[in-house]
Scaffold this motif. Structure first.
Motif, PDB file in Angstrom:
ATOM      1  N   GLU A 159       8.951  -5.764  -2.897  1.00 29.01           N
ATOM      2  CA  GLU A 159       8.257  -5.974  -1.579  1.00 29.01           C
ATOM      3  C   GLU A 159       7.928  -4.669  -1.043  1.00 29.01           C
ATOM      4  N   ALA A 160       8.798  -3.576  -1.380  1.00 31.79           N
ATOM      5  CA  ALA A 160       8.182  -2.240  -0.949  1.00 31.79           C
ATOM      6  C   ALA A 160       6.621  -1.774  -1.450  1.00 31.79           C
ATOM      7  N   GLY A 161       6.517  -2.137  -2.616  1.00 32.88           N
ATOM      8  CA  GLY A 161       5.263  -1.951  -3.143  1.00 32.88           C
ATOM      9  C   GLY A 161       4.358  -2.762  -2.755  1.00 32.88           C
ATOM     10  N   SER A 162       4.492  -3.968  -2.598  1.00 31.39           N
ATOM     11  CA  SER A 162       3.590  -4.929  -1.793  1.00 31.39           C
ATOM     12  C   SER A 162       3.267  -4.431  -0.495  1.00 31.39           C
ATOM     13  N   ASP A 163       4.359  -4.167   0.422  1.00 31.90           N
ATOM     14  CA  ASP A 163       3.949  -3.661   1.781  1.00 31.90           C
ATOM     15  C   ASP A 163       2.917  -2.562   1.675  1.00 31.90           C
ATOM     16  N   PHE A 164       3.405  -1.396   0.845  1.00 28.63           N
ATOM     17  CA  PHE A 164       2.484  -0.300   0.699  1.00 28.63           C
ATOM     18  C   PHE A 164       0.945  -0.590   0.358  1.00 28.63           C
ATOM     19  N   LEU A 165       0.897  -1.469  -0.537  1.00 30.44           N
ATOM     20  CA  LEU A 165      -0.494  -1.925  -1.063  1.00 30.44           C
ATOM     21  C   LEU A 165      -1.401  -2.695   0.159  1.00 30.44           C
ATOM     22  N   GLY A 178      -7.351  -0.563   4.816  1.00 31.85           N
ATOM     23  CA  GLY A 178      -8.306   0.364   5.049  1.00 31.85           C
ATOM     24  C   GLY A 178      -8.176   1.150   6.095  1.00 31.85           C
ATOM     25  N   PRO A 179      -8.946   2.345   6.462  1.00 27.83           N
ATOM     26  CA  PRO A 179      -8.915   3.293   7.422  1.00 27.83           C
ATOM     27  C   PRO A 179      -9.398   2.909   8.701  1.00 27.83           C
ATOM     28  N   THR A 180      -9.999   1.673   9.136  1.00 27.01           N
ATOM     29  CA  THR A 180     -10.388   1.288  10.259  1.00 27.01           C
ATOM     30  C   THR A 180      -9.259   0.476  10.859  1.00 27.01           C
ATOM     31  N   ASP A 181      -8.300   0.248  10.406  1.00 30.67           N
ATOM     32  CA  ASP A 181      -7.217  -0.461  11.023  1.00 30.67           C
ATOM     33  C   ASP A 181      -5.853   0.690  11.261  1.00 30.67           C
ATOM     34  N   SER A 182      -5.709   0.928  12.302  1.00 28.30           N
ATOM     35  CA  SER A 182      -4.671   2.089  12.729  1.00 28.30           C
ATOM     36  C   SER A 182      -3.260   1.716  11.984  1.00 28.30           C
ATOM     37  N   ALA A 183      -2.963   0.430  12.493  1.00 31.15           N
ATOM     38  CA  ALA A 183      -1.504  -0.201  11.968  1.00 31.15           C
ATOM     39  C   ALA A 183      -1.445  -0.278  10.568  1.00 31.15           C
ATOM     40  N   ALA A 184      -2.665  -0.471   9.973  1.00 31.62           N
ATOM     41  CA  ALA A 184      -2.541  -0.415   8.346  1.00 31.62           C
ATOM     42  C   ALA A 184      -2.351   1.198   7.724  1.00 31.62           C
ATOM     43  N   ALA A 185      -2.770   1.788   8.567  1.00 30.34           N
ATOM     44  CA  ALA A 185      -2.945   3.396   7.997  1.00 30.34           C
ATOM     45  C   ALA A 185      -1.485   3.821   8.223  1.00 30.34           C
ATOM     46  N   LYS A 186      -0.734   3.374   9.231  1.00 27.05           N
ATOM     47  CA  LYS A 186       0.502   3.830   9.736  1.00 27.05           C
ATOM     48  C   LYS A 186       1.588   3.191   8.581  1.00 27.05           C
ATOM     49  N   GLN A 187       1.188   1.967   8.345  1.00 30.32           N
ATOM     50  CA  GLN A 187       1.982   0.967   7.405  1.00 30.32           C
ATOM     51  C   GLN A 187       1.898   1.803   5.936  1.00 30.32           C
ATOM     52  N   VAL A 188       0.793   2.566   5.592  1.00 32.53           N
ATOM     53  CA  VAL A 188       0.547   3.085   4.329  1.00 32.53           C
ATOM     54  C   VAL A 188       1.430   4.309   4.397  1.00 32.53           C
ATOM     55  N   GLN A 189       1.438   4.963   5.712  1.00 30.08           N
ATOM     56  CA  GLN A 189       2.240   6.345   5.806  1.00 30.08           C
ATOM     57  C   GLN A 189       3.826   5.850   5.471  1.00 30.08           C
ATOM     58  N   THR A 190       4.217   4.741   6.369  1.00 32.00           N
ATOM     59  CA  THR A 190       5.717   4.501   6.308  1.00 32.00           C
ATOM     60  C   THR A 190       6.208   3.997   5.050  1.00 32.00           C
ATOM     61  N   GLU A 191       5.319   2.993   4.416  1.00 37.33           N
ATOM     62  CA  GLU A 191       5.714   2.405   3.123  1.00 37.33           C
ATOM     63  C   GLU A 191       5.662   3.482   1.958  1.00 37.33           C
ATOM     64  N   GLY A 192       4.901   4.510   1.970  1.00 33.57           N
ATOM     65  CA  GLY A 192       4.953   5.625   1.051  1.00 33.57           C
ATOM     66  C   GLY A 192       6.212   6.519   1.098  1.00 33.57           C
ATOM     67  N   LEU A 242      -3.415   9.570   7.926  1.00 29.15           N
ATOM     68  CA  LEU A 242      -2.047   9.054   7.573  1.00 29.15           C
ATOM     69  C   LEU A 242      -2.083   8.161   6.306  1.00 29.15           C
ATOM     70  N   MET A 243      -3.038   7.986   5.854  1.00 25.35           N
ATOM     71  CA  MET A 243      -3.058   7.200   4.221  1.00 25.35           C
ATOM     72  C   MET A 243      -2.927   8.183   3.360  1.00 25.35           C
ATOM     73  N   ARG A 244      -3.411   9.202   3.650  1.00 32.03           N
ATOM     74  CA  ARG A 244      -3.487  10.371   2.463  1.00 32.03           C
ATOM     75  C   ARG A 244      -1.971  10.838   2.294  1.00 32.03           C
ATOM     76  N   LYS A 245      -1.339  10.911   3.601  1.00 32.69           N
ATOM     77  CA  LYS A 245       0.099  11.282   3.610  1.00 32.69           C
ATOM     78  C   LYS A 245       0.932  10.311   2.772  1.00 32.69           C
ATOM     79  N   GLY A 246       0.774   8.951   3.153  1.00 43.53           N
ATOM     80  CA  GLY A 246       1.478   7.966   2.642  1.00 43.53           C
ATOM     81  C   GLY A 246       1.201   7.922   0.927  1.00 43.53           C
ATOM     82  N   ILE A 247       0.177   8.045   0.669  1.00 44.32           N
ATOM     83  CA  ILE A 247      -0.398   7.875  -0.730  1.00 44.32           C
ATOM     84  C   ILE A 247       0.253   9.172  -1.429  1.00 44.32           C
ATOM     85  N   GLU A 248       0.283  10.353  -0.771  1.00 43.11           N
ATOM     86  CA  GLU A 248       0.792  11.398  -1.513  1.00 43.11           C
ATOM     87  C   GLU A 248       2.275  11.195  -1.892  1.00 43.11           C
ATOM     88  N   GLN A 249       3.035  10.697  -0.953  1.00 41.53           N
ATOM     89  CA  GLN A 249       4.520  10.269  -0.923  1.00 41.53           C
ATOM     90  C   GLN A 249       4.562   9.159  -1.907  1.00 41.53           C
TER      91      GLN A 249
END
Length: 166
Positions: A21-27, A33-47, A126-133
């Motif tokens: 589930e953690a990987g699924s939440d991240f993906l 994508g970057p047009t959705d702030s909530a999704a960008a924050k989710q990428v950072q949080t899940e990363g 935010l997405m970059r930070k999450g993907i780096e993590q």
């Protein structure tokens, strides 16, 4: 399909309710994508969540899975600089003419690119930070997998010696 193993999460991470589930939440955040702030924050949080799981040895991945997921992370990270540069260009108000409409379009481009915390440049950051993590998590998870594999090999070797000495 890649092999992954999940163990107990570190005390600092909330365990996923379902393995994977953690990987699924991240993906799911990445795909929005970057047009959705909530999704960008989710990428950072899940990363960060994936990294915490891996650091606590609650996440392991084999070489094949590591290569596939690392390739996806690297693809985004390699394109990040170009995307950010393009957005910085859009964030500087372009001279598009002297009409009211031209000024409106130029101002709109600035706002979409970097006009507020909900715009694209802060979101891809935010997405970059999450993907780096997540990328760091993959490296740690591969190490976890290899350590678990090595410990299983040692256990079997010890069992074989005991059997042979009996």
């Amino acid at each position: 399909m890649a092999d992954t193993e999940f163990g107990p999460p570190p005390s600092s991470a909330t365990p996923p309710t379902v393995p994977g589930e953690a990987g699924s939440d991240f993906l799911s955040g990445v795909l929005a994508g970057p047009t959705d702030s909530a999704a960008a924050k989710q990428v950072q949080t899940e990363g960060a969540h994936l990294k915490a799981l891996a650091e606590g040895q609650g996440f392991a991945i084999n070489e094949e899975g590591h290569q596939a997921y690392a390739k996806a992370c690297d693809f985004f990270l390699q394109g990040y600089t170009r995307m950010a540069d393009d957005l910085r260009i859009l964030a500087s108000k372009a001279a598009m003419g002297s009409s009211t409409y031209a000024h409106s379009v130029a101002e709109f481009n600035v706002k979409v690119a970097n006009g507020d915390p909900e715009s694209m440049l802060p979101n891809i950051d935010l997405m970059r930070k999450g993907i780096e993590q997540a990328r760091e998590a993959l490296d740690i998870a591969l190490k976890n997998y290899k350590q678990a594999d090595d410990s299983h090999s040692i256990s079997f070797a010890e069992m074989n010696r005991k059997i042979e000495n009996s």
